[in-house]
Design a protein around this motif. Structure first.
Motif, mmCIF file in Angstrom:
data_model
loop_
_atom_site.group_PDB
_atom_site.id
_atom_site.type_symbol
_atom_site.label_atom_id
_atom_site.label_comp_id
_atom_site.label_asym_id
_atom_site.label_seq_id
_atom_site.Cartn_x
_atom_site.Cartn_y
_atom_site.Cartn_z
ATOM 1 N N ASP A 139 33.893 28.140 37.071
ATOM 2 C CA ASP A 139 35.021 27.388 36.506
ATOM 3 C C ASP A 139 35.569 28.035 35.230
ATOM 4 O OD1 ASP A 139 32.760 24.669 35.558
ATOM 5 O OD2 ASP A 139 32.903 26.716 34.833
ATOM 6 N N TRP A 140 35.573 29.346 35.185
ATOM 7 C CA TRP A 140 36.211 30.045 34.072
ATOM 8 C C TRP A 140 37.708 29.779 34.023
ATOM 9 C CZ3 TRP A 140 33.693 35.591 34.336
ATOM 10 C CH2 TRP A 140 32.445 35.550 33.685
ATOM 11 N N GLU A 141 38.296 29.434 35.147
ATOM 12 C CA GLU A 141 39.736 29.184 35.174
ATOM 13 C C GLU A 141 40.114 28.031 34.250
ATOM 14 O OE1 GLU A 141 43.380 30.401 35.982
ATOM 15 O OE2 GLU A 141 41.656 31.339 36.976
ATOM 16 N N GLU A 142 39.150 27.176 33.901
ATOM 17 C CA GLU A 142 39.419 26.065 32.987
ATOM 18 C C GLU A 142 39.461 26.514 31.528
ATOM 19 O OE1 GLU A 142 36.564 22.989 33.570
ATOM 20 O OE2 GLU A 142 36.676 23.099 35.762
ATOM 21 N N GLU A 183 35.377 36.765 40.009
ATOM 22 C CA GLU A 183 36.263 35.743 39.432
ATOM 23 C C GLU A 183 36.926 36.225 38.138
ATOM 24 O OE1 GLU A 183 33.485 33.496 42.076
ATOM 25 O OE2 GLU A 183 33.353 35.189 40.680
ATOM 26 N N LEU A 187 41.385 35.759 37.240
ATOM 27 C CA LEU A 187 41.785 34.676 36.349
ATOM 28 C C LEU A 187 43.273 34.725 36.054
ATOM 29 C CD1 LEU A 187 38.790 34.788 33.817
ATOM 30 C CD2 LEU A 187 39.164 33.141 35.673
ATOM 31 N N ARG A 188 43.885 33.555 36.031
ATOM 32 C CA ARG A 188 45.317 33.447 35.761
ATOM 33 C C ARG A 188 45.591 32.657 34.481
ATOM 34 N NH1 ARG A 188 45.142 37.063 38.274
ATOM 35 N NH2 ARG A 188 46.026 37.573 40.328
ATOM 36 N N ARG A 189 44.904 31.532 34.309
ATOM 37 C CA ARG A 189 45.167 30.680 33.152
ATOM 38 C C ARG A 189 44.602 31.237 31.851
ATOM 39 N NH1 ARG A 189 42.693 26.707 30.191
ATOM 40 N NH2 ARG A 189 44.059 25.057 29.386
#
Length: 281
Positions: A139-142, A183, A187-189
């Motif tokens: 959940d690195w995207e958070e 991942e 990443l985008r965020r």
């Protein structure tokens, strides 16, 4: 050089006052400072209990007291004792009042109110602690920010400092023999930032680390050639993925964090769509 007794009086936690004092003292080399810290001073009775220490250890008094009666009493005590007393936030507050056209609220500890920003900061700290050293990549995207770098490149302390500023931060050590999870490259965020440092400086930091844990056996962890290879490996990864890079060799944690925040703010500004006015008729 004689000792300077520095008295810090605050009607709240004193965190702001300590940061201001620390920043100012950094401008003076080899100053012999003895600090006397007095937080939560919210009554004349509390203040009166501090006065004997002011008298016994004369020096400079810095304060953030918003209650008129309490600060007037402190200023009177300092006048009698012949001590300089500096209200460190007055100039900034006065300037804001002038430009905003409104009077400041004289409410102790107002900046530490348990509002939405406070709980957001707590959440950021919890997230950052749970995502230290490559943990929780699912959940690195958070995250708001992901810091990448070789071991001992200040990733963890910088992450914690940023978390205290309200940013959710994950960090990952880059190891030559162990590729990062996929991942990381999707990443985008989050803003991914690479931290690097001079190999010779890194060798010294790692040797000190080994000494602190009483590790005396031979290891490649602090070997100069090995460390240089790790740094090159990380730099190639940063370049291949077009990640911004910060050299932490001569930076404090605060300076590194400030550079990260600047990068984050610049990216946020670039991604904000321009305001489009009405089309001409």
């Amino acid at each position: 050089m004689p000792v300077l007794h520095l008295h810090l009086l605050s009607d709240s936690t004193g965190e702001t006052l300590e940061m201001i004092a620390k920043a100012a003292l950094a401008q003076f080399d080899e100053a012999d400072i003895q600090r006397h810290f007095w937080p939560m001073v919210r009554s004349k009775q509390h203040l009166d209990r501090i006065v004997p220490d002011l008298a016994a250890n004369p020096g400079l008094v810095l304060f953030t007291l918003v209650n008129d009666e309490t600060r007037a009493r402190l200023e009177e005590h300092c006048r009698i004792l012949g001590l300089p007393a500096v209200p460190v936030l007055d100039a900034v507050t006065a300037a804001l009042e002038d430009h905003l056209g409104q009077e400041a609220h004289g409410r102790p500890g107002r900046q530490h109110a348990m509002d939405e920003a406070y709980f957001a900061r707590v959440e950021a700290i919890q997230y950052t602690i749970a995502h230290d050293d490559g943990v929780g990549h699912e959940d690195w995207e958070e995250a708001d920010i992901v810091l990448a770098g070789v071991s001992r490149s200040s990733k963890t302390p910088t992450s914690i400092y940023l978390a205290n500023r309200g940013y959710k931060v994950a960090n990952i050590p880059l190891v030559v023999e162990s590729p990062p999870p996929r991942e990381l490259f999707k990443l985008r965020r989050p803003l991914v930032v690479g931290l690097t440092t001079a190999p010779e400086r890194l060798v010294q930091v790692r040797r000190n680390r080994l000494l602190s844990i009483a590790e005396g056996r031979e290891t490649s962890y602090a070997d100069a050639e090995r460390v240089a290879e790790e740094v090159r490996f990380a730099r190639r990864m940063f370049a291949d993925n077009d990640w911004p890079v910060i050299d932490v060799t001569r930076r404090s944690i605060e300076e590194t964090a400030a550079a990260v925040i600047r990068l984050y703010s610049e990216r946020a500004h670039r991604s904000t769509p321009p305001v489009v006015g009405p089309k001409p008729i």
